[in-house]
Design a protein around this motif. Structure first.
Motif: not given
Length: 216
Positions: A164, A167-168, A175, A192-193
């Protein structure tokens, strides 16, 4: 290998390595992955997961370019790093893409120096990649394709927080999670991603997976 609009040299390399016919999941997800959409792909052991990752990356990147990493492939351990790098070199025989593997048992200073020389594809374990990009000041926003292999196993080991965080750190990228099963942790992190991710490999979705966004 017969996939719609696959790079001819890549198709030749696949055939030369004994990969002549795609399976059903590979047929279904190829166009979506090539288009740049986010996705979760569920594939069993010996279902062509690593091959799918490698030819997808080669198809999208095509050739060496610039000095910064453009594809990041996260795998679970040293053994998988070595296998994935070897497969990239075999299937990328007709392309000049630069691939480098980094794992927890490698020297971090050496790894950072190699990346600074110019790498198109970085294959690595979660902890090593996180350590390198946290301390070295590399520009992670050049990553156009962010792939997690064996996502269900990596997240089961509670390394999802690392994924996470990485990715952020990337403003805009494609992704893709590859997993053996669609677990709650895989679903949660995809939610979330990812942006309207496609889902492939679950029998209950049938042919819809090829044409519709299946929100997780």
């Amino acid at each position: 290998m017969k996939l719609k609009k696959i790079d001819e040299k890549l198709a030749q390399a696949l055939v030369e390595n004994g990969i002549t016919e795609p399976n059903e999941i590979q047929k279904e997800c190829f166009g979506t992955l090539k288009s740049g959409a986010d996705a979760v792909v569920i594939m069993p052991d010996n279902g062509g997961k690593s091959t799918t990752i490698v030819y997808t990356v080669i198809q999208k990147l095509e050739k060496a370019e610039g000095e910064s990493t453009r594809a990041m492939v996260i795998v679970k351990d040293k053994e998988e790093v070595l296998k994935m790098v070897d497969l990239f070199r075999k299937l990328g025989n007709y392309h000049n893409l630069r691939v480098f593997g980094a794992h927890d048992k490698g020297d971090i200073d050496y790894d950072k120096n190699q990346i600074s020389l110019g790498v198109d594809i970085l294959v690595g374990t979660p902890h090593k990649i996180n350590a390198m990009f946290s301390s070295a000041g590399f520009n992670i926003n050049t990553v156009k394709l962010f792939i997690v292999d064996d996502a269900d196993e990596i997240f089961r080991l509670r390394q999802d927080a690392i994924i996470l965080r990485l990715s952020n750190s990337i403003e805009k990228t494609q992704r893709v999670f590859f997993a053996h099963a669609l677990t709650e942790r895989v679903e949660a992190l995809a939610d979330k991603t990812m942006i309207e991710p496609y889902l492939f490999g679950l029998e209950e979705y049938g042919e819809e997976a090829e044409d519709e966004n299946l929100y997780i």
